[in-house]
Design a protein around this motif. Structure first.
Motif, short mmCIF file in Angstrom:
data_model
loop_
_atom_site.label_atom_id
_atom_site.label_comp_id
_atom_site.label_asym_id
_atom_site.label_seq_id
_atom_site.Cartn_x
_atom_site.Cartn_y
_atom_site.Cartn_z
N ALA A 217 -2.23 -10.20 -6.16
CA ALA A 217 -2.51 -8.80 -6.45
C ALA A 217 -2.77 -8.01 -5.17
O ALA A 217 -2.28 -6.88 -5.01
N LEU A 218 -3.53 -8.57 -4.26
CA LEU A 218 -3.80 -7.91 -2.99
C LEU A 218 -2.51 -7.61 -2.24
O LEU A 218 -2.33 -6.52 -1.69
N ARG A 219 -1.59 -8.54 -2.23
CA ARG A 219 -0.35 -8.35 -1.49
C ARG A 219 0.59 -7.37 -2.18
O ARG A 219 1.30 -6.62 -1.51
N LEU A 220 0.58 -7.34 -3.48
CA LEU A 220 1.37 -6.35 -4.21
C LEU A 220 0.88 -4.94 -3.88
O LEU A 220 1.68 -4.03 -3.64
N ALA A 221 -0.43 -4.75 -3.87
CA ALA A 221 -0.99 -3.43 -3.56
C ALA A 221 -0.75 -3.07 -2.10
O ALA A 221 -0.37 -1.93 -1.78
N ALA A 222 -0.96 -4.02 -1.20
CA ALA A 222 -0.81 -3.74 0.23
C ALA A 222 0.61 -3.31 0.57
O ALA A 222 0.84 -2.48 1.47
N ALA A 223 1.59 -3.82 -0.16
CA ALA A 223 2.99 -3.50 0.10
C ALA A 223 3.34 -2.05 -0.24
O ALA A 223 4.41 -1.57 0.15
N THR A 224 2.45 -1.34 -0.94
CA THR A 224 2.72 0.06 -1.29
C THR A 224 2.28 1.03 -0.19
O THR A 224 2.52 2.23 -0.31
N TRP A 225 1.66 0.52 0.87
CA TRP A 225 1.16 1.37 1.96
C TRP A 225 2.15 1.35 3.12
O TRP A 225 2.50 0.29 3.63
N HIS A 226 2.56 2.54 3.55
CA HIS A 226 3.43 2.66 4.71
C HIS A 226 2.56 2.55 5.97
O HIS A 226 1.59 3.32 6.13
N PRO A 227 2.85 1.63 6.88
CA PRO A 227 1.93 1.37 7.99
C PRO A 227 1.65 2.56 8.89
O PRO A 227 0.53 2.71 9.40
N GLU A 228 2.65 3.43 9.13
CA GLU A 228 2.41 4.59 9.98
C GLU A 228 1.87 5.78 9.19
O GLU A 228 0.89 6.40 9.57
N ARG A 229 2.49 6.11 8.08
CA ARG A 229 2.09 7.29 7.30
C ARG A 229 0.73 7.09 6.61
O ARG A 229 -0.10 8.00 6.58
N ASP A 230 0.50 5.89 6.07
CA ASP A 230 -0.70 5.66 5.27
C ASP A 230 -1.76 4.82 5.97
O ASP A 230 -2.93 4.86 5.59
N GLY A 231 -1.36 4.04 6.98
CA GLY A 231 -2.30 3.11 7.60
C GLY A 231 -2.41 1.83 6.78
O GLY A 231 -1.67 1.62 5.82
N VAL A 232 -3.35 0.97 7.15
CA VAL A 232 -3.54 -0.27 6.39
C VAL A 232 -4.16 0.08 5.04
O VAL A 232 -4.76 1.14 4.85
N MET A 233 -4.02 -0.84 4.09
CA MET A 233 -4.52 -0.60 2.74
C MET A 233 -6.03 -0.40 2.73
O MET A 233 -6.78 -1.15 3.35
N MET A 234 -6.47 0.63 2.00
CA MET A 234 -7.86 0.77 1.64
C MET A 234 -8.08 0.05 0.31
O MET A 234 -7.19 0.04 -0.54
N MET A 235 -9.26 -0.53 0.12
CA MET A 235 -9.57 -1.13 -1.17
C MET A 235 -11.07 -0.98 -1.45
O MET A 235 -11.87 -0.74 -0.54
N ASP A 236 -11.42 -1.10 -2.73
CA ASP A 236 -12.82 -1.13 -3.16
C ASP A 236 -13.18 -2.56 -3.51
O ASP A 236 -12.39 -3.29 -4.12
N TYR A 237 -14.41 -2.94 -3.14
CA TYR A 237 -14.88 -4.29 -3.43
C TYR A 237 -16.22 -4.25 -4.13
O TYR A 237 -17.14 -3.52 -3.71
N SER A 238 -16.35 -5.03 -5.19
CA SER A 238 -17.64 -5.27 -5.83
C SER A 238 -17.53 -6.54 -6.65
O SER A 238 -16.50 -7.23 -6.64
N SER A 239 -18.58 -6.86 -7.39
CA SER A 239 -18.58 -8.02 -8.29
C SER A 239 -19.48 -7.71 -9.47
O SER A 239 -20.24 -6.73 -9.46
#
Length: 305
Positions: A217-239
């Protein structure tokens, strides 16, 4: 990799979202509140830098009633220098910031009035990032919206609204998978249609998924971010908070769970926002864990909510 925490800094004696009642609106109140909020925001950023926390979610209420028709005060010009100073500080310290507009921002609502007000709120919040002189790697985070009894139509309405947003908004907009209505797979469908990046929420994915392992799931989401236009993926973390209703965030960082999550992250470069009650206290502990496992050097992160 940066680590973050949402919007109130509990270590300082100020708030960056001071406001007043709509019924008592005046230009003078707006001016006073914005001056206070921007001053406090800079203090929070300075605190975060001192703690190695370089990812920060700014509260939506920097300008009271910023997108409301009642607010006719020219805050954009009055505080142009102050916004620019905040942006210069962010850039000088290699920070990353975002906004998470409130739940009333619903782009797929069947109510045209709600949609229009939502667009105006996104324009307002994006304009603050523009005033700071920040590029499109600094984001506006929203959900797909409501289900309204028809998933296909709800997704279609979001896509239709997205396509008529100003370019200055779409350049910054990201969608988050949620815990009840729209899963990662739903968000991937939206991304396939319009290219919007997906801000991944691990806890929401645990609550609502289609069987995708966390690592996948992390890799599927990360692949939607363009490295120059968007930067690295942002994510929220909790439990999950033990003994509480499903979906309630834990009050403090569960260190063993976080270490296990980092195994799933692997070699991905992500900026992690901790949606945990004790905010900067947990963020500092998370940074310590990242240092222990060799995943943090100069950069680390924080938020306001």
């Amino acid at each position: 990799m940066r680590i973050g925490y949402p919007c109130v800094n509990e270590s300082l004696d100020c708030t960056a979202t001071s406001t007043f009642r709509l019924a008592s609106y005046s230009d003078e109140r707006v001016e006073l509140a914005v001056a206070n909020n921007l001053g406090c925001l800079l203090r929070i950023l300075q605190f975060n830098v001192a703690q190695g926390l370089l990812f920060f979610r700014i509260g939506s209420g920097i300008v009271p009633f910023g997108s409301h028709p009642v607010n006719v005060f020219p805050w954009q010009t009055r505080f142009a220098d102050e916004f620019r100073a905040v942006g210069d500080y962010i850039k000088a310290h290699h920070m990353r910031v975002s906004f998470h507009p409130d739940q009333f921002v619903v782009l797929n609502s069947p109510d045209a009035g709600i949609v229009e007000r939502s667009i105006q709120e996104l324009v307002y919040q994006g304009s603050m990032l523009d005033l700071m002189g920040l590029d499109s790697t600094h984001k506006l985070q929203i959900h797909v919206g409501g289900l309204y009894g028809d998933r296909e139509l709800a997704i279609s309405r979001f896509i239709d609204t997205y396509r008529r947003l100003p370019a200055a908004v779409t350049a910054r907009l990201v969608i988050e998978n949620d815990d009840r209505l729209f899963s990662l797979q739903d968000c991937l469908r939206v991304h396939a249609a319009v290219g919007i990046p997906i801000l991944f929420d691990n806890f929401h994915h645990e609550c609502l998924n289609h069987g995708e392992p966390m690592m996948e799931a992390l890799r599927l989401a990360a692949a939607t971010w363009h490295p120059e236009r968007d930067g690295v993926m942002m994510m929220d973390y909790s439990s999950q908070a033990l003994g509480e209703r499903k979906g309630k965030h834990t009050a403090t960082l569960e260190e063993d769970l976080f270490r296990n999550f980092l195994v799933d992250v692997g070699d991905l470069d992500v900026d992690i926002m901790l949606e945990i009650k004790d905010k900067e206290a947990s963020a500092q502990r998370a940074c310590g864990i990242l240092r222990d496992v060799g995943r943090i050097a100069i950069l680390a992160g924080a938020t306001t909510e």
